[in-house]
Design a protein around this motif. Structure first.
Motif: not given
Length: 356
Positions: A67-82, A159-165, A230-234
């Motif tokens: 849930l935590s990284p998913v919220v980050f990702i949603i927050y990113f798109f919402v903020y940019n939309a605003i 690894a993947l979700l936190p890196a992207v988010a 990529i750096l964050h994920f690895f």
């Protein structure tokens, strides 16, 4: 300087967006945590179990960590939309993706795990000596050691979700917003500090500062958060791999015994070696950036005319010490509120670590 103009016209963020985004992200993250606790208590009361039993359950743990990284990702798109900012412009300044920065990102992750981790274990040992309780538990540890499916689930969740988010927020919105008014060093420093404080843990502070500098520098030079992802994920992947499976014993903090002076000097020496290697790689990236290595015209099959670096040398932008004096009233409000709030959370978590 044409490319710099293009970058600045695309970037619709302002300095205030860095701190506004950071402040509301703290609020949203805390809100999600409270909601999960409420849900856990409701489930506990309806099933006759305690909250601790529900929170330690496999399904609840998986949902919480997803849930935590998913919220980050949603927050990113919402903020940019605003803000009416293109998501593509938020993650890149238009440079072509190059294999060299991708390769260097992976090398940096290897340096982090093999040359920096032993020194971080030593710091953990010092913290324990002054009474701080270190939490080295790995969620789903037993399942990941016995099941390949659970291990890959762990790679996805931890690894993947936190890196992207985290990169979408910190290197996508916050770093780009700071770069509108601050010079390169100030941008990297402040982004790294905010990134570190957001983790809210004394145990992770030193390591997050080091990794945060590398993540921000990769975006500064490469122009795309792909390299920092990529750096964050690895980095996350290697930490998860070597924490779950005792492949390299000297990376495991539980098996490390500091029985003499040399056993404490050795981690420091290889840490210094890592710093030197990172500095060399940073110099190579900066040199190639100044030589326009990352910008080319694939149709013409030759490099285009050299342009000046966009971020690394900008004498007309503010240094970190000049930020407060040149900030607007609105910017000062969000700077103060965001750092006071995240600072309080960090202090509370730190004190809890000492009294646990």
């Amino acid at each position: 300087m044409d490319n710099e103009k293009n970058f600045q016209t695309k970037n619709k963020y302002g300095l205030v967006d860095a701190f506004k985004c950071f402040f509301f992200l703290i609020i949203v993250t805390a809100g999600v945590s409270i909601i999960m606790q409420i849900i856990g208590n409701i489930v506990a009361s309806s099933t006759g179990r305690t909250y601790e039993q529900v929170a330690s359950g496999e399904v609840f743990q998986i949902l919480t960590y997803i849930l935590s990284p998913v919220v980050f990702i949603i927050y990113f798109f919402v903020y940019n939309a605003i803000k009416k900012v293109s998501n593509k412009d938020a993650v890149s300044d238009g440079q072509k993706i190059s294999l060299l920065p991708i390769s260097i990102s992976m090398v940096l992750a290897v340096i982090c795990i093999f040359l920096f981790t032993p020194f971080m274990n030593l710091i953990d040992y010092w913290f324990e000596c002054i009474g701080f309780h270190m939490d080295n538990t790995i969620p789903l540890y037993e399942k990941m050691t016995t099941s390949g499916g659970y291990f890959f689930l762990g790679v996805f969740i931890f690894a993947l979700l936190p890196a992207v988010a985290e990169e979408l927020i910190f290197r996508g919105i916050i770093q780009k917003s700071l770069s509108t008014k601050l010079n390169g060093i100030a941008t990297i420093a402040l982004t790294t500090i905010m990134f570190t404080l957001m983790h809210g843990s004394l145990q992770q502070t030193v390591y997050q500062l080091i990794v945060g500098i590398m993540l921000s520098y990769m975006v500064c030079v490469g122009g795309s958060i792909l390299y920092s992802i990529i750096l964050h994920f690895f980095n996350n992947f290697f930490v998860l791999l070597f924490s779950t499976f005792d492949i390299v014993s000297y990376l495991n903090s539980d098996s490390t015994i500091y029985y003499n002076v040399f056993s404490q000097i050795f981690p420091f020496l290889i840490f210094l070696l890592g710093v030197v290697l990172v500095a060399i790689l940073f110099w190579v990236l900066k040199y190639l950036r100044n030589k326009n290595f990352f910008r080319y015209d694939p149709k013409a099959k030759k490099k285009v005319k050299k342009v000046e670096p966009v971020i690394l040398k900008e004498p007309d932008k503010l240094r970190l010490k000049d930020l407060w004096g040149n900030a607007t009233y609105n910017e000062k409000i969000f700077i103060l509120c965001s750092f006071v709030l995240v600072g309080l959370i960090w202090i509370i978590n730190t004190v809890s670590g000492f009294i646990a």
